[in-house]
Design a protein around this motif. Structure first.
Motif, PDB file in Angstrom:
ATOM      1  N   ASP A   1       0.985   6.666  -6.474  1.00  0.00           N
ATOM      2  CA  ASP A   1      -0.072   7.461  -7.064  1.00  0.00           C
ATOM      3  C   ASP A   1      -0.832   6.308  -8.261  1.00  0.00           C
ATOM      4  OD1 ASP A   1      -2.384   8.996  -6.313  1.00  0.00           O
ATOM      5  OD2 ASP A   1      -1.597  10.061  -8.566  1.00  0.00           O
ATOM      6  N   VAL A   2      -1.142   4.991  -7.735  1.00  0.00           N
ATOM      7  CA  VAL A   2      -1.173   4.445  -8.230  1.00  0.00           C
ATOM      8  C   VAL A   2      -1.925   2.836  -7.321  1.00  0.00           C
ATOM      9  CG1 VAL A   2      -0.186   4.075 -10.167  1.00  0.00           C
ATOM     10  CG2 VAL A   2       0.358   2.049  -8.710  1.00  0.00           C
ATOM     11  N   SER A   3      -3.189   2.265  -8.103  1.00  0.00           N
ATOM     12  CA  SER A   3      -3.407   1.194  -7.375  1.00  0.00           C
ATOM     13  C   SER A   3      -2.928  -0.156  -6.620  1.00  0.00           C
ATOM     14  CB  SER A   3      -4.391   0.433  -7.766  1.00  0.00           C
ATOM     15  OG  SER A   3      -4.228  -0.461  -9.459  1.00  0.00           O
TER      16      SER A   3
ATOM     17  N   LYS B   1       0.931  -1.633   0.136  1.00  0.00           N
ATOM     18  CA  LYS B   1       0.061  -0.152   0.135  1.00  0.00           C
ATOM     19  C   LYS B   1       0.963   1.219   0.394  1.00  0.00           C
ATOM     20  CE  LYS B   1      -3.715   2.619   1.222  1.00  0.00           C
ATOM     21  NZ  LYS B   1      -3.639   3.682   0.914  1.00  0.00           N
TER      22      LYS B   1
ATOM     23  N   ASP C   1       0.813   4.240  -3.022  1.00  0.00           N
ATOM     24  CA  ASP C   1       0.779   5.746  -2.777  1.00  0.00           C
ATOM     25  C   ASP C   1       1.782   6.731  -3.433  1.00  0.00           C
ATOM     26  OD1 ASP C   1      -1.504   5.292  -0.885  1.00  0.00           O
ATOM     27  OD2 ASP C   1      -1.023   4.690   0.925  1.00  0.00           O
TER      28      ASP C   1
END
Length: 87
Positions: free
Chosen positions: A19-21, A12, A16
């Protein structure tokens, strides 16, 4: 025991940073584009060492520059056709 001075990120956190999933990061891990350590059995959890994050960032930056260079080139140059040449 982790290397002294080495930082390990959770998936995660890496998502972050870029800035992607989270799924994008898992795909990068699965395709070996991003090195990660699997902790535990089964599904487990992953930790991404700081050097792997830096290498992934460099690879992504290089790919973006290459893509931009191709998309910014005149179409004739991309297709290998010299201007004035009949197709």
């Amino acid at each position: 025991m982790p290397d002294q001075g080495r930082r390990y990120y959770r998936v995660k956190e890496v998502a972050d940073l870029f800035d992607v999933s989270v799924n994008t990061i898992y795909r990068a891990i699965d395709s070996k584009q991003l090195t990660a350590l699997k902790i535990g059995e089964g599904k487990g959890a992953y930790r991404v060492p700081d050097y792997a994050v830096a290498a992934f960032e460099k690879a992504c930056t290089q790919a973006a520059h290459e893509d931009h260079a191709i998309s910014s080139a005149p179409m004739a140059e991309v297709e290998g056709i010299e201007l004035g040449e009949a197709a």
